[in-house]
Scaffold this active site. Sequence first.
Site, PDB file in Angstrom:
ATOM      1  N   THR A 200       0.762  -1.197  -0.127  1.00 22.12           N
ATOM      2  CA  THR A 200       0.018   0.068  -0.088  1.00 22.12           C
ATOM      3  C   THR A 200       0.884   1.333  -0.049  1.00 22.12           C
ATOM      4  O   THR A 200       1.695   1.350   0.834  1.00 22.12           O
ATOM      5  CB  THR A 200      -0.856   0.103   1.272  1.00 22.12           C
TER       6      THR A 200
ATOM      7  N   GLY B 111      -9.777  -4.741   1.730  1.00 21.71           N
ATOM      8  CA  GLY B 111      -9.129  -4.086   2.499  1.00 21.71           C
ATOM      9  C   GLY B 111      -9.579  -2.891   3.223  1.00 21.71           C
ATOM     10  O   GLY B 111     -10.713  -2.590   2.986  1.00 21.71           O
TER      11      GLY B 111
ATOM     12  N   THR C 182      -1.339   1.575   6.860  1.00 18.69           N
ATOM     13  CA  THR C 182      -0.939   0.432   5.818  1.00 18.69           C
ATOM     14  C   THR C 182      -0.622  -0.666   6.591  1.00 18.69           C
ATOM     15  O   THR C 182      -0.489  -0.637   7.967  1.00 18.69           O
ATOM     16  CB  THR C 182       0.276   0.607   4.928  1.00 18.69           C
ATOM     17  N   GLY C 183      -0.883  -1.921   6.197  1.00 27.03           N
ATOM     18  CA  GLY C 183      -0.573  -3.231   6.974  1.00 27.03           C
ATOM     19  C   GLY C 183      -1.586  -4.331   6.866  1.00 27.03           C
ATOM     20  O   GLY C 183      -2.440  -3.904   5.974  1.00 27.03           O
TER      21      GLY C 183
END
Length: 236
Positions: A98, A128, A149-150
Amino acid sequence: LPDESGVVTLDACIMDGVGHRAGSVAFLRNIRNPISVARKVMDTTRHVLLAGDGALQFARQNGFPEQDLLTDAARQRWLEWKRGLNPNDNLLDQSHDTVTMLCLDRAGNLAGACSTSGLAMKIHGRVGDSPILGAGLYLDNQVGAAGATGVGELVLRTLASFTVVEFMRQGMRPSEACRAAFERMCEKIPEARHPQEALIAIDKRGEVGCATNTGDFTFYYGDGERVQRTKPTPIA
Ligand code: ASP
């Protein structure tokens, strides 16, 4: 990298602080720059989020060219994963790709965008955090902007970007707000300490901050003249 059926599917969203406008696409195939489609949604429709075939049809109608997004290297990686040849595969930790960008202009207005192919080898149809306002991205022109992000599921379950912005509204500085939102995530979901996660923020005055639990995360700050690259120290 593709999903488990070998298809690259993309999520993206964009927000403009002026007018609190937003556009987003989810589960979009075959379009190289989903963020541009998200912007089209924001600029030319009365909707916020388009998904799947409808998003693709909208992109086609707006002249976005279609292309196969699966590269040879990614196909190879997918085939290996399918054959179970790679003993190091860890679906939670691989390939976070991302890109999240937060901007403050000279007039003091905020904008933000985030774009991704999401978790590698995800279930076909999985969406997501990145196209969901408040999860992967959120901003309030009076306060600040934040992005994540992640592993998107953890961000979605805690609306992490919204939380960061609300902490800034309460007076926290951006890095403090990112840290507090990270701690909130870990308090609600203890396993959030392990998979890669990162939060970034900028406030109305242009102060920036971030919090991450991984040493792999790179954060860039540009002020119009120079770009500074930082690898933040992971929090435990
Ligand atoms: N947040 C993204 C997702 O879960 C993954 C990433 O950060 O690369 O879809």
